[in-house]
Design a protein around this motif. Structure first.
Motif, mmCIF file in Angstrom:
data_model
loop_
_atom_site.group_PDB
_atom_site.id
_atom_site.type_symbol
_atom_site.label_atom_id
_atom_site.label_comp_id
_atom_site.label_asym_id
_atom_site.label_seq_id
_atom_site.Cartn_x
_atom_site.Cartn_y
_atom_site.Cartn_z
ATOM 1 N N UNK A 1 -1.050 -8.398 -31.881
ATOM 2 C CA UNK A 1 -1.006 -9.096 -30.601
ATOM 3 C C UNK A 1 0.401 -9.637 -30.370
ATOM 4 N N UNK A 2 0.795 -9.626 -29.087
ATOM 5 C CA UNK A 2 2.111 -10.192 -28.757
ATOM 6 C C UNK A 2 2.107 -10.655 -27.313
ATOM 7 N N UNK A 3 2.624 -11.869 -27.091
ATOM 8 C CA UNK A 3 2.758 -12.393 -25.731
ATOM 9 C C UNK A 3 3.955 -11.720 -25.057
ATOM 10 N N UNK A 4 3.699 -11.108 -23.910
ATOM 11 C CA UNK A 4 4.768 -10.455 -23.160
ATOM 12 C C UNK A 4 5.536 -11.444 -22.306
ATOM 13 N N UNK A 5 4.833 -12.461 -21.826
ATOM 14 C CA UNK A 5 5.456 -13.583 -21.117
ATOM 15 C C UNK A 5 4.539 -14.788 -21.275
ATOM 16 N N UNK A 6 4.677 -15.783 -20.464
ATOM 17 C CA UNK A 6 3.900 -17.004 -20.633
ATOM 18 C C UNK A 6 2.399 -16.782 -20.431
ATOM 19 N N UNK A 7 2.011 -15.745 -19.711
ATOM 20 C CA UNK A 7 0.602 -15.519 -19.418
ATOM 21 C C UNK A 7 0.037 -14.232 -20.019
ATOM 22 N N UNK B 1 -6.296 1.931 -29.955
ATOM 23 C CA UNK B 1 -6.438 1.485 -28.582
ATOM 24 C C UNK B 1 -5.476 0.360 -28.264
ATOM 25 N N UNK B 2 -5.342 0.061 -26.983
ATOM 26 C CA UNK B 2 -4.436 -0.998 -26.551
ATOM 27 C C UNK B 2 -4.924 -1.547 -25.219
ATOM 28 N N UNK B 3 -4.513 -2.779 -24.936
ATOM 29 C CA UNK B 3 -4.882 -3.403 -23.679
ATOM 30 C C UNK B 3 -3.982 -4.576 -23.365
ATOM 31 N N UNK B 4 -4.227 -5.159 -22.233
ATOM 32 C CA UNK B 4 -3.407 -6.273 -21.778
ATOM 33 C C UNK B 4 -4.311 -7.302 -21.106
ATOM 34 N N UNK B 5 -3.918 -8.575 -21.203
ATOM 35 C CA UNK B 5 -4.733 -9.605 -20.579
ATOM 36 C C UNK B 5 -4.105 -10.975 -20.695
ATOM 37 N N UNK B 6 -4.812 -11.945 -20.183
ATOM 38 C CA UNK B 6 -4.421 -13.338 -20.285
ATOM 39 C C UNK B 6 -5.373 -14.015 -21.248
ATOM 40 N N UNK B 7 -4.878 -14.601 -22.353
ATOM 41 C CA UNK B 7 -5.767 -15.178 -23.360
ATOM 42 C C UNK B 7 -6.776 -16.145 -22.754
ATOM 43 N N UNK B 8 -8.042 -15.965 -23.174
ATOM 44 C CA UNK B 8 -9.161 -16.810 -22.754
ATOM 45 C C UNK B 8 -9.387 -16.773 -21.235
ATOM 46 N N UNK B 9 -8.917 -15.693 -20.590
ATOM 47 C CA UNK B 9 -9.082 -15.567 -19.145
ATOM 48 C C UNK B 9 -9.605 -14.169 -18.762
#
Length: 437
Positions: free
Chosen positions: A223-229, A293-301
């Protein structure tokens, strides 16, 4: 924790008490049965997507998840224990070119626990791996029963896994799985006289295989944060090829059948010497399996992702049960899915904390009959309902899936199924550092 453990075991035994055959699929006749292990209700509600890991749900398909981070609500001195239990109910419409029928199946799906230990994490549990449950009849040109087939049993899996956090957001893990169980099947040949009248005595062949063996599953989660969200999530798993030992028995019997009740009465039985033909003990291959697999999202959102799985099913063979019309080919699955949470930690508005899930999957099962590849397709939906202490984020998960398996081509059977799943995913404190002695 004691109260929640009691709830888990009550649910476990309740599910078991109502459980019948784990499947009602005619395709469970082949191999070692229909694959049951497709992850938790949370995974299955997202089309089988298993790459997403967090601190409040057990991920049964990627052992790297055992080393997940702590609950964000608490400080670093608190360790959350995760435990889950699940079961499902299936309703199946069976259709062929010559007729149709209905069947149902209720089954226990899994019981699992994940325990954090610093950078390490321990996981263990029990679940069905495959399931056999079918009752079939073939008819002759006059509409009389020619053969009757039935089977039951399957393979269960008990696992022990260990995960380790290599760095923030990067974890690795391995599961050791002990597979065990038995498969029983019988074929009755109906005999008729020259006038087409059923004779008094029929012939039955019965087989039993007791199966056992070890295999491993290795996983990596990143896991890695791409930006603040926005957060990037990915996962990889690999299961090397392994063997199942099968100890086999076969017998032939002369029987009579009560025409009213269908009850069978054995007249005499002959046990076949499988040792002479080299079939007393055989080895079955559990094919290697790889997924990424891979995906993108906003943690807990919210989160959306995709996953691809491939398995070398073409390497599978079972010398005890083989027909010229059946072969195995490489299997594959493509899954798309995700979830959405309006507001996970609000104190106002229960349904704002509900997790809404959806997904879709397309699967090539690896089974080929009469030169027809048996495929499966499903669309799934689910919700996660918060229960108990709001700070622990425990939930009850409901899942719903509609789909199709097989085809009516080449005199085969098409299954239109509806699956309902239920699980409890519970969390509690593992360790709190004392402030006073």
């Amino acid at each position: 924790m004691i109260k929640k453990l009691v709830v888990v075991f009550i649910a476990f035994f309740a599910i078991q008490s109502y459980a019948q055959q784990g499947t009602a699929s005619p395709y469970s006749f082949y191999g070692i049965g229909s694959l049951k292990f497709k992850g938790t209700v949370e995974n299955r509600s997202m089309g089988g997507l298993s790459i997403y890991t967090d601190s409040i749900h057990v991920n049964l398909r990627n052992p790297a998840s055992y080393a997940g981070e702590n609950l964000a609500f608490y400080n670093k001195e608190t360790r959350p224990v995760k435990f889950t239990v699940g079961g499902s109910y299936s309703s199946i419409d069976l259709k062929s070119n010559s007729g149709s029928d209905k069947a149902t199946a209720t089954t226990f799906d899994y019981l699992a626990l994940s325990v954090p230990m610093g950078k390490f994490g321990l996981g263990f549990g029990l679940m069905p791996y495959t399931s056999v449950g079918y009752k079939l009849e073939s008819l002759d040109g006059s509409g009389n029963i020619e053969n009757r087939f039935r089977g039951e049993g399957g393979v269960n899996k008990a696992y022990l896994g260990l995960g380790y956090m290599l760095a923030k957001g990067l974890s690795i893990g391995v599961d050791a799985n002990y597979n065990f169980g038995n498969i029983q099947n019988a074929t009755i040949e109906f005999l008729y006289d020259d006038e087409g009248v059923l004779t008094q005595y029929q012939s039955r062949e019965a087989n039993r295989s007791d199966l056992s063996g070890l295999n491993f599953n290795i996983g990596l989660s990143y896991k890695r944060m791409l930006n603040e969200k926005l957060e990037f999530v990915s996962g990889i798993t690999f299961s090397p090829e392994s063997n199942l030992t099968s100890k086999n028995e076969r017998s032939f019997s002369t029987i009579t059948i009560n025409p009213t009740t269908g009850q069978e009465f054995t007249i005499n039985t002959i046990e076949l010497d499988l040792e002479a033909s080299g079939l007393k003990e055989t080895d079955l291959i559990i094919p290697s399996k790889f997924s990424f697999g891979a995906g993108i999202g906003q943690p807990r959102k919210w989160f959306v992702g995709a996953e691809y799985t491939t398995q070398k099913t073409s390497n599978f063979s079972n010398p005890l049960y083989s027909t010229s019309l059946t072969k195995f080919e490489d299997a594959s699955t493509i899954s798309f899915g995700g979830f959405f949470i309006p507001n996970y930690n609000t104190l106002n508005g229960y349904f704002k904390r509900v997790v809404y899930r959806a997904g879709i999957r397309s699967e090539k099962t690896g089974l080929n009959i009469n030169n027809e590849s048996i495929k499966e397709f499903g669309i799934s939906f689910g919700i996660g309902l918060p229960v108990g202490d709001i700070r622990m984020f425990s939930n009850a998960n409901l899942g719903f899936e509609i789909g199709k398996r097989g085809t009516k081509n080449s005199n085969l059977i098409q299954e239109n199924f509806v699956n309902f799943q239920l699980s409890l995913s519970l969390n509690d404190r593992w360790f709190n550092k004392r402030k006073y002695d």
